[in-house]
Design a protein around this motif. Structure first.
Motif: not given
Length: 302
Positions: A105, A109, A256-258, A302
């Motif tokens: 997560c 990125d 938000q990220s998974w 980030d």
């Protein structure tokens, strides 16, 4: 007398406590390792290990040898780091300690972006529980680890990255999800954890930090969920929740990220739960490499 193969062998035996275990970690035969240690002891004229007990104990001379060998290792690592830094990150390596959840997560990125900018840096992640990650930081096994502020040891230093907020997840077919599905208000609907009384619930195993959050919520709200599964990670619990097994606790980072196969339904909690401060943690005894500094910059941006 200062042979790298020899002092690394002594360090491994001191760490593992037996010749057999150390030989496996060094990928050599036990007789070869025993011969290596005997050669060092012969050159020094003293025994390094007390072989009368298991695990092996260091003799006074062994204690001195191990202390100095660790210093040699530290100097060697520092030399490699400084030379890599001089190359302006054209070469080198970076190893990060993390958990599965934070890797999936929070790191994916930035790892891709960092590699695109510094393709010559070899990247690696070592995933482990908190206590093991702390050992990795102290021993220099990782350049830094992602840990929470509550676990920061006095011999560590840190850089603040972000704060994680606790939320509640329920399957989309759950009556509570259906009741709020048409809400038009911005953000997530709010609910008391007391609504989980008697509801099928997936909690984390006692060794996980979210398990403590769960216990505190049960105490403050008076809720008594029906625990049907103990998960090893927030990701595992979330996937089971989305599949319809039961409700669970998640973090906003995961929400938000998974990369969800199937999305769950999320609530903000009415109960006050202290946010968790995520840190990049490194040892005060070791210089943070330029690659590590740059990667931490990526994480903070980030």
């Amino acid at each position: 007398m200062i042979d790298e193969h020899e002092w690394r062998s002594v360090l491994q035996v001191a760490k593992d406590g037996t010749f057999s275990a150390a030989a496996k970690h060094l990928y050599i035969s036990q007789p070869s390792l025993s011969q290596c240690i005997k050669k060092v002891e012969t050159e020094l004229g003293v025994r390094l290990f007390d072989r009368s007990q298991t695990p092996l104990a260091l003799t006074p001379a062994g204690t001195i040898y191990v202390r100095q060998a660790k210093e040699i290792l530290r100097i060697q690592q520092s030399l490699v780091q400084e030379v890599a830094d001089l190359s302006e990150l054209r070469t080198g390596s970076l190893t990060i300690g993390s958990s599965r959840t934070r890797t999936a997560c929070f790191l994916i990125d930035p790892l891709v972006a960092f590699h695109r900018q510094y393709p010559g840096i070899q990247l690696a992640i070592k995933e482990a529980p908190v206590r093991t990650l702390e050992e990795y930081v102290a021993s220099g096994t990782v350049d830094f680890a992602l840990l929470y502020g509550s676990s920061l040891r006095p011999d560590f230093t840190s850089v603040a990255l972000c704060r994680e907020h606790t939320m509640l997840a329920v399957p989309k077919v759950h009556p509570l999800a259906r009741a709020h599905a048409e809400d038009k208000a911005p953000g997530f609907p709010r609910i008391s954890f007391a609504a989980m009384s008697g509801e099928p619930f997936i909690r984390l195993q006692p060794t996980r930090q979210m398990a403590e959050v769960y216990e505190k919520l049960c105490e403050s709200s008076g809720a008594k969920p029906q625990v049907i599964f103990e998960a090893n990670s927030i990701i595992e619990a979330s996937e089971l929740c989305a599949a319809g097994l039961g409700a669970t606790l998640v973090t906003d980072m995961l929400v938000q990220s998974w990369r969800w196969k199937e999305q769950a339904f999320f609530f903000e909690l009415e109960e006050e739960v202290e946010d968790r401060q995520l840190l990049a943690v490194c040892s005060k005894q070791r210089q943070l490499s330029l690659a590590a500094q740059r990667f931490i910059d990526f994480l903070r941006a980030d």
